[in-house]
Design an enzyme around this catalytic site. Structure first.
Site, PDB file in Angstrom:
ATOM      1  N   ASP A 197      58.165  40.693  75.052  1.00  0.00           N
ATOM      2  CA  ASP A 197      57.226  41.608  74.427  1.00  0.00           C
ATOM      3  C   ASP A 197      57.929  42.873  74.302  1.00  0.00           C
ATOM      4  OD1 ASP A 197      55.154  43.187  73.789  1.00  0.00           O
ATOM      5  OD2 ASP A 197      53.670  41.974  74.602  1.00  0.00           O
ATOM      6  N   HIS A 198      58.192  43.113  73.084  1.00  0.00           N
ATOM      7  CA  HIS A 198      59.127  44.271  72.829  1.00  0.00           C
ATOM      8  C   HIS A 198      58.499  45.702  73.058  1.00  0.00           C
ATOM      9  CE1 HIS A 198      57.572  44.129  68.863  1.00  0.00           C
ATOM     10  NE2 HIS A 198      57.607  45.326  68.586  1.00  0.00           N
ATOM     11  N   HIS A 260      50.406  42.559  72.816  1.00  0.00           N
ATOM     12  CA  HIS A 260      51.187  43.923  73.002  1.00  0.00           C
ATOM     13  C   HIS A 260      49.950  44.760  73.596  1.00  0.00           C
ATOM     14  CE1 HIS A 260      54.310  42.405  70.621  1.00  0.00           C
ATOM     15  NE2 HIS A 260      53.787  42.791  69.621  1.00  0.00           N
TER      16      HIS A 260
END
Ligand code: NDP
Length: 511
Positions: A197-198, A260
């Site tokens: 999950d950047h 996110h």
């Protein structure tokens, strides 16, 4: 007002505490956009900054025919265009470790080629039997690839370790997410699986825990006693770009909120972990999701807002509506804006609403967490005029930093009170740009640290939470498009104002 700036910028040595083991990173889907745009620029930077050992190699594995040299020059183009450019001497050393296998990842017999390359690299470069498998392929390929790795005996390494990195989407709904977790779990142990999950790789997101738990003054007020509500916003000015085929199936709730935004919520609301070990941090985040009051499909009507952009302007540029974008169904029911109101039912947060909203083609590009505090019990100043309440805004991107809003006396003979802002900015305080999220996450995977990756439990709980809204939103939205590109979204989800940091509350938050 601003935070004190360090006299000397930080050096790289401040950032590096551990060195990863030598290893080979295999990228499935290496001919694609993600590899060129994000992965190779990140890996090159790590190599250039000597954050990875010299006996490190990248092997691209995809169907497109390419020689090693063609792969190297394609990756160099990527680093030039999307990274910081290359320095010739460093690039030559780095490029020597780049290899490419042109093969269909669904065909088990092709994995013999990978085994040969591994033996070669372990012998000549000393990569120590350590492997990272990065699946930069559509999710439909995850299953075939992990099964093929297993049948080729590559899911475990006899001499070293083997880790798997996957990119979202982690399923399309709860059932498919569970099926994916079962599939991965039948081959890899949970601790071998790194779900990117950047958002979690961003310095500002990591700083959220430092802000909360390395300071003594914020934690005592971080609760229902002092906090009125929390708003978490991810606003993009971009439209659907070239991802229409994916986005048409996903929409804003699946694309942003389920993953996110829930991660940001969990980090904002979690209890202090017993340590900063991965298991302890991830367990606290999971507890937050478990404590969220489940929504029911009726809640979708008053706790969730969906929107879709119509034509409008972004700055001075005229832009088309979502339904006019290439490859989008002209009658699409896909939401490009989603907002939900959630309640965390635990002792710390009972009664404090958390508003999450994400949207495309909004008025500004900004991701931020705004913690709004309660008003003081008495209004002693400025008569009955309501002053804006205290607020801490954690700016995740861009203009990374933290702002604290409070009231101050305006200079002059009368006691007039105004709100002012105290600012901390990463760039000015530390004199260095924050590291790219992929650099941090790839390095953590090489180090075997899964703290900043999503666990299977978190992914499944995230899906459980949004499922009732997804179900309710299967009904066509009669009012789509319901916001013009370049505005703050549909009327129900628009803040009253927005300047610098979130100053407003959702209109429905006051209900
Ligand atoms: P691409 O669509 O560019 O695909 C990557 C590669 O996968 C292609 O070059 C192709 O290589 C291979 N591939 C495509 N279809 C198949 C198939 N049916 N069977 C086997 N291989 C196939 O994707 P991206 O590089 O943009 O992204 C990779 C993954 O990461 C995707 O799952 C995406 O959802 C996810 N992701 C991407 C982001 C981004 O910024 N690009 C952001 C977040 C997630 P070849 O034809 O040579 O085999």
């Amino acid at each position: 007002m601003s935070a004190t700036t360090l006299e000397k910028p930080l050096t790289d040595s401040v950032r590096m505490e551990r060195t990863p083991d030598p290893c080979v990173m295999v990228i499935f889907g290496a001919s694609g956009d993600l590899t060129k745009r994000k992965l190779l620029p990140a890996v090159y930077t790590l190599f250039k900054e000597r954050l990875v050992p010299p006996n490190f190699s990248v092997v691209g594995f995809s169907r497109s025919p390419m020689s090693d040299d063609e792969f190297r020059s394609k990756m160099k183009e990527g680093v030039d265009e999307f990274g910081g450019g290359v320095d010739t001497a460093t690039w030559q050393k780095f490029a020597a470790g780049l290899h490419y296998i042109s093969a269909h990842p669904h065909h088990p017999e092709e994995y013999a080629k990978l085994k040969d390359v591994f033996s070669d690299l372990d012998r000549t470069l000393g990569t120590g039997g350590n492997r990272i498998y990065y699946l930069a392929v559509p999710p439909s390929s995850f299953g075939p690839i992990v099964r093929n790795l297993q049948s080729a005996g590559l899911a475990e390494s006899e001499k070293g370790w083997a880790r798997l990195i996957i990119e979202k989407p982690f399923g399309h709904d709860l059932e498919s997410a569970k099926a994916l977790n079962r599939e991965l779990g039948s081959v890899f142990q949970e601790e071998q699986v790194y779900r990117i999950d950047h958002y979690l790789g961003k310095e500002t997101v990591q700083n959220l825990l430092v802000f909360r738990f390395a300071n003594g003054i914020f934690e005592p007020i971080w609760s229902r006693r002092y906090v009125d509500h929390v708003q978490i916003t991810a606003a993009e000015t971009l439209g659907v770009e070239n991802r229409a085929s994916y986005y048409e199936e996903a929409g804003a709730l699946r694309d942003m909120v389920q993953n996110h935004m829930l991660q940001l919520l969990a980090m904002t609301a979690m209890e202090p972990p017993v340590s900063f070990e991965a298991d302890a941090v991830r367990a606290e985040k999971v507890k937050v999701l478990r404590a969220i009051r489940p929504l029911c499909s009726e809640d979708a009507a008053h706790c969730a807002v969906r929107g879709q952009y119509g034509p409008g302007r972004i700055g001075s540029e005229k832009v088309v509506g979502y339904r006019q974008e290439p490859e989008v169904n002209p009658n699409s029911n896909t939401e490009t804006f989603a907002a939900v109101k959630l309640h965390i039912e635990n002792w710390r947060w009972a009664g404090v609403p958390f508003y999450l909203r994400a949207g495309k083609r909004l008025a500004r590009h900004a991701t931020e967490i705004a913690v709004q505090f309660k008003q003081p019990p008495l209004r002693l100043f400025d008569g009955e005029r309501a002053l804006p309440p205290n607020l801490i805004a954690l700016r995740i991107q861009p203009d990374e930093g933290i702002a604290l809003r409070f009231s101050a006396k305006q200079p002059g003979p009368a006691t007039h009170v105004r709100d002012v802002t105290m600012e901390f900015g990463y760039a000015s305080a530390f004199g260095m740009a924050s590291a790219n999220a992929y650099e941090r996450l790839l390095l953590d995977c090489m180090l075997g640290d899964p703290t900043l990756f999503s666990s299977s439990a978190f992914v499944e709980l995230g899906w459980s939470l949004v499922t009732p809204v997804l179900e309710a939103w299967k009904q066509p939205a009669r009012d789509f498009p319901n916001y013009a590109a370049g505005t703050w979204g549909p009327a129900q989800g628009v803040p009253k104002s927005w300047s610098g940091h979130a100053q407003a509350v959702f209109p429905y938050c006051q209900a």
